[in-house]
Design an enzyme around this catalytic site. Structure first.
Site, mmCIF file in Angstrom:
data_model
loop_
_atom_site.group_PDB
_atom_site.id
_atom_site.type_symbol
_atom_site.label_atom_id
_atom_site.label_comp_id
_atom_site.label_asym_id
_atom_site.label_seq_id
_atom_site.Cartn_x
_atom_site.Cartn_y
_atom_site.Cartn_z
ATOM 1 N N ASN A 1 -7.445 -1.995 14.125
ATOM 2 C CA ASN A 1 -8.847 -2.309 13.818
ATOM 3 C C ASN A 1 -8.967 -3.559 12.937
ATOM 4 O O ASN A 1 -10.012 -3.816 12.365
ATOM 5 C CB ASN A 1 -9.537 -1.111 13.142
ATOM 6 C CG ASN A 1 -8.865 -0.722 11.829
ATOM 7 O OD1 ASN A 1 -7.922 -1.377 11.385
ATOM 8 N ND2 ASN A 1 -9.357 0.327 11.197
ATOM 9 N N ASP B 1 0.810 -1.218 0.000
ATOM 10 C CA ASP B 1 0.000 0.000 0.000
ATOM 11 C C ASP B 1 0.845 1.270 0.000
ATOM 12 O O ASP B 1 2.074 1.220 0.133
ATOM 13 C CB ASP B 1 -0.952 -0.010 1.210
ATOM 14 C CG ASP B 1 -0.260 -0.382 2.516
ATOM 15 O OD1 ASP B 1 0.985 -0.398 2.550
ATOM 16 O OD2 ASP B 1 -0.958 -0.650 3.497
#
Ligand code: GLP
Length: 251
Positions: free
Chosen positions: A137, A67
């Site tokens: 998360n 990413d």
């Protein structure tokens, strides 16, 4: 799934590096998927030291990064291009034309995503080894919690939680880019093997949910339960809840 217990961050980094070094020794032209974040820094340092002692060579290795932040140039010290160069790629004998990173300053982000998807789908047999960390998360790469798994490279709005968590690197929440480009779930799940490294007590609950909870896009890492060859290398703190609830699962 194999869960390898480590006493601390250093042991996690050493064991993770042993796995990747073996892969490179057994298959010198390995295609690796690389992750960023604080978790793999120790792994990359160990790999650089194995390269320096002549134990491994990256001369035929290819890499694909997961990413990149949108809006950061590769020269920005918080870009993932800078990170990779600083911790690994700039310190080994890799042919830079064999390294593949997303370009966060691309004028046409959709085109950048499509190009990366095409590159990834052209790898015959898929990535040999995908290295992954996990966000607090449950995100992998920047595949954030969502109502569905997104399969290919895409642009993502970062969640407030991720912006908050990553602000420690930027010094100020306002400086954290709000968007990123990430590899999707398909090339990760198509990888022949996955090395999932996790450390720290703040990820203990999420790690247990990811490995033993429902497979759901609201916990992106939970998809890894479905992978044919997943190796989890984690430290005592991160394994705290797994150790309580599934002690028999730890190697
Ligand atoms: C970022 C990266 C992820 C990484 C995560 C965890 O958001 N996009 O690939 O796994 O951070 O970071 P850390 O290892 O610093 O906890």
């Amino acid at each position: 799934m194999n869960i390898i217990f480590c006493e601390d961050y250093e042991e996690m980094s050493r064991k993770a590096a042993a796995i990747i070094a073996s892969q490179i020794i057994l298959k010198p032209d390995s295609v690796l998927g690389l992750a960023t974040g604080s978790t793999p820094i120790g792994l990359y340092e160990e790999l650089v030291s194995k390269y320096n002692t002549g134990e491994i060579s990256f001369s035929r290795v290819q890499t694909y990064n997961l990413d990149e932040y949108i809006g950061l140039a590769p020269t920005h010290d918080q870009s993932y291009a800078y990170f990779m160069n600083h911790y690994l790629l700039g310190k080994i004998d890799i042919d830079m034309s064999n390294t593949h990173l997303l370009f966060g300053m691309a004028k046409d982000i959709d085109q950048e995503c499509q190009n990366y998807t095409s590159k990834l789908s052209s790898i015959v047999g898929g990535l040999d080894f995908q290295i992954l960390g996990m966000g607090h998360n449950g995100h992998i790469g920047f595949n954030e919690p969502d109502s569905k798994f997104i399969l290919d490279t895409h642009c993502i709005e970062l969640t407030d939680e991720t912006i908050q968590a990553n602000s420690r690197f930027f010094g100020d929440t306002d400086l954290v880019p709000k968007r990123a480009i990430t590899m999707g779930i398909r090339p990760i799940m198509n990888a022949k093997q996955i090395l999932f490294i996790v450390n720290g007590s703040d990820k203990a609950e999420m790690l247990e949910r990811a490995l033993f909870g429902d497979v759901t896009p609201s916990v992106p890492a939970s998809i890894l339960q479905m992978h044919r060859s997943l190796t989890v290398v984690a430290d005592r703190e991160a394994l705290r809840v797994v150790e309580q609830l599934h002690p028999e699962q730890i190697y």
